[in-house]
Design an enzyme around this catalytic site. Structure first.
Site, PDB file in Angstrom:
ATOM      1  N   HIS A 233     -11.070 105.897  66.724  1.00 62.33           N
ATOM      2  CA  HIS A 233     -12.518 105.809  66.537  1.00 62.33           C
ATOM      3  C   HIS A 233     -13.126 107.185  66.314  1.00 62.33           C
ATOM      4  O   HIS A 233     -12.884 108.101  67.091  1.00 62.33           O
ATOM      5  CB  HIS A 233     -13.189 105.209  67.783  1.00 62.33           C
ATOM      6  CG  HIS A 233     -12.916 103.757  67.984  1.00 62.33           C
ATOM      7  ND1 HIS A 233     -13.560 103.003  68.925  1.00 62.33           N
ATOM      8  CD2 HIS A 233     -12.065 102.919  67.356  1.00 62.33           C
ATOM      9  CE1 HIS A 233     -13.119 101.751  68.865  1.00 62.33           C
ATOM     10  NE2 HIS A 233     -12.205 101.672  67.924  1.00 62.33           N
TER      11      HIS A 233
ATOM     12  N   ALA B 163      -6.771  92.825  66.750  1.00 61.67           N
ATOM     13  CA  ALA B 163      -8.148  93.014  67.226  1.00 61.67           C
ATOM     14  C   ALA B 163      -9.037  91.823  66.861  1.00 61.67           C
ATOM     15  O   ALA B 163      -9.931  91.450  67.628  1.00 61.67           O
ATOM     16  CB  ALA B 163      -8.743  94.303  66.666  1.00 61.67           C
TER      17      ALA B 163
ATOM     18  N   GLU C 294     -20.179 105.175  62.709  1.00 63.27           N
ATOM     19  CA  GLU C 294     -18.966 104.949  63.501  1.00 63.27           C
ATOM     20  C   GLU C 294     -17.851 104.462  62.569  1.00 63.27           C
ATOM     21  O   GLU C 294     -18.057 103.532  61.790  1.00 63.27           O
ATOM     22  CB  GLU C 294     -19.204 103.897  64.591  1.00 63.27           C
ATOM     23  CG  GLU C 294     -17.972 103.666  65.457  1.00 63.27           C
ATOM     24  CD  GLU C 294     -18.119 102.472  66.400  1.00 63.27           C
ATOM     25  OE1 GLU C 294     -18.425 102.680  67.577  1.00 63.27           O
ATOM     26  OE2 GLU C 294     -17.930 101.323  65.943  1.00 63.27           O
TER      27      GLU C 294
HETATM   28  P1  GTP Z   1     -19.377  99.727  72.629  1.00 67.49           P
HETATM   29  O1  GTP Z   1     -20.582  99.757  73.499  1.00 67.49           O
HETATM   30  O2  GTP Z   1     -18.596  98.428  72.719  1.00 67.49           O
HETATM   31  O3  GTP Z   1     -19.676 100.102  71.215  1.00 67.49           O
HETATM   32  O4  GTP Z   1     -18.374 100.805  73.259  1.00 67.49           O
HETATM   33  P2  GTP Z   1     -18.331 102.394  73.136  1.00 67.49           P
HETATM   34  O5  GTP Z   1     -19.633 102.916  72.667  1.00 67.49           O
HETATM   35  O6  GTP Z   1     -17.752 102.958  74.395  1.00 67.49           O
HETATM   36  O7  GTP Z   1     -17.323 102.611  71.952  1.00 67.49           O
HETATM   37  P3  GTP Z   1     -15.793 102.276  71.742  1.00 67.49           P
HETATM   38  O8  GTP Z   1     -15.351 103.366  70.851  1.00 67.49           O
HETATM   39  O9  GTP Z   1     -15.014 102.061  72.999  1.00 67.49           O
HETATM   40  O10 GTP Z   1     -15.832 100.887  70.963  1.00 67.49           O
HETATM   41  C1  GTP Z   1     -16.559 100.754  69.814  1.00 67.49           C
HETATM   42  C2  GTP Z   1     -16.171  99.517  69.035  1.00 67.49           C
HETATM   43  O11 GTP Z   1     -14.746  99.408  68.916  1.00 67.49           O
HETATM   44  C3  GTP Z   1     -16.589  98.193  69.633  1.00 67.49           C
HETATM   45  O12 GTP Z   1     -17.919  97.894  69.337  1.00 67.49           O
HETATM   46  C4  GTP Z   1     -15.597  97.234  68.972  1.00 67.49           C
HETATM   47  O13 GTP Z   1     -15.971  96.976  67.625  1.00 67.49           O
HETATM   48  C5  GTP Z   1     -14.337  98.060  68.941  1.00 67.49           C
HETATM   49  N1  GTP Z   1     -13.556  97.812  70.152  1.00 67.49           N
HETATM   50  C6  GTP Z   1     -13.481  98.593  71.244  1.00 67.49           C
HETATM   51  N2  GTP Z   1     -12.672  98.058  72.173  1.00 67.49           N
HETATM   52  C7  GTP Z   1     -12.213  96.892  71.658  1.00 67.49           C
HETATM   53  C8  GTP Z   1     -11.337  95.859  72.152  1.00 67.49           C
HETATM   54  O14 GTP Z   1     -10.828  95.898  73.271  1.00 67.49           O
HETATM   55  N3  GTP Z   1     -11.091  94.803  71.332  1.00 67.49           N
HETATM   56  C9  GTP Z   1     -11.635  94.714  70.087  1.00 67.49           C
HETATM   57  N4  GTP Z   1     -11.331  93.619  69.358  1.00 67.49           N
HETATM   58  N5  GTP Z   1     -12.472  95.656  69.592  1.00 67.49           N
HETATM   59  C10 GTP Z   1     -12.768  96.724  70.368  1.00 67.49           C
HETATM   60 MG    MG Z   2     -20.003  99.042  69.345  1.00 65.41          MG
END
Ligand code: GTP
Ligand code: MG
Length: 233
Positions: free
Chosen positions: A155, A186, A174
């Site tokens: 990410h 995923a 993002e």
């Molecule tokens: P969010 O509040 O969920 O956006 O989390 P964050 O700001 O801590 O960001 P993070 O980088 O952990 O995750 C961002 C995005 O990655 C999520 O909105 C999902 O689209 C994807 N994502 C993260 N974790 C998972 C997971 O366990 N499963 C799946 N399918 N997608 C995930």
């Molecule tokens: Mg998100």
């Protein structure tokens, strides 16, 4: 100027129709102003997505002629829906305002890049981040450090300048970069997360985690196979 005013009036009427303003209870000027600002901000996010997508496509075209095959299989993008934006701001204890969106959310503009092999992911990320107008805000490597549930992806939150008629603005995007196999996993995990009312949740989560590990091993084996094929040429 008169043409612009007419246009603006038409848009105002359209918004009033859409949001249910009527003769007795027209939308307030304040609400209309916020709706316009919101729309303007979404245009900025859409523009940023176009810029980053073009950068990725250019890298893919260039690298595909020097490497064997394309490092990018496909690119998807989306702008977060208003309902999801409001839900997330509320979860963050922020007011649902246009300023709060730009200040607090990293993922209003989202791009997903699907690569054939794991090392393509890092190649694409490195080359994008090397560009001098791309500013890295945050990076999370869920490939080197998979999540508890087995989720893997790289990410990046970046900021890029977007040029408008009177000013340049830095816009956040993002980017999730993952292999075809990681994406396959995923998408199923995402579906299951919204159906966790089954008594089997834990068993399903365990099995899904197991699938993630199998997929990760397969990704590595496929990468090694490719290296064996290409090192001979
Ligand atoms: P969010 O509040 O969920 O956006 O989390 P964050 O700001 O801590 O960001 P993070 O980088 O952990 O995750 C961002 C995005 O990655 C999520 O909105 C999902 O689209 C994807 N994502 C993260 N974790 C998972 C997971 O366990 N499963 C799946 N399918 N997608 C995930
Ligand atoms: Mg998100």
């Amino acid at each position: 100027k008169p043409v612009l005013e007419t246009k603006l009036k038409e848009r105002t009427e359209a918004i009033k129709d859409f949001f249910g303003g009527n003769e007795r209870e027209p939308l307030s000027d304040e609400t209309l102003e916020r709706l316009f600002q919101f729309e303007e901000l979404m245009v900025k996010y859409r523009s940023a997505i176009r810029e980053v997508t073009t950068k990725l496509e250019i890298l893919n075209d260039e690298l595909s002629s020097s490497m064997n095959g394309n490092p990018i299989e496909s690119i998807q993008s989306r702008v977060k829906r208003p309902y999801s934006i409001a839900k997330k701001l509320t979860r963050l204890n922020q007011p649902v305002t246009v300023d709060a969106i730009a200040e607090n959310l990293n993922d209003v503009a989202g791009i997903r890049v699907i690569c054939p092999f794991i090392n393509d992911i890092y190649k694409v990320a490195d080359m994008l981040l090397m560009q001098d107008d791309v500013h890295l805000v945050r990076q999370k490597d869920y490939i080197k450090h998979p999540k508890e549930n087995g989720y893997r992806s790289l990410h990046l939150v970046i900021e890029i300048p977007v040029f408008f008629s009177t000013k340049k603005e830095m816009i956040r995007v993002e980017i999730q970069i993952r292999t075809v196999a990681m994406d396959f996993w995923a998408s199923l995990e995402h579906q299951i997360r919204y159906k966790n009312d089954s008594p089997e949740v834990q068993a399903i989560a365990d099995e899904l985690k197991d699938c993630a590990d199998t997929i990760a091993q397969t990704d590595l084996r496929m990468q090694e196979l490719r290296q064996r094929i290409t090192s001979g040429t």
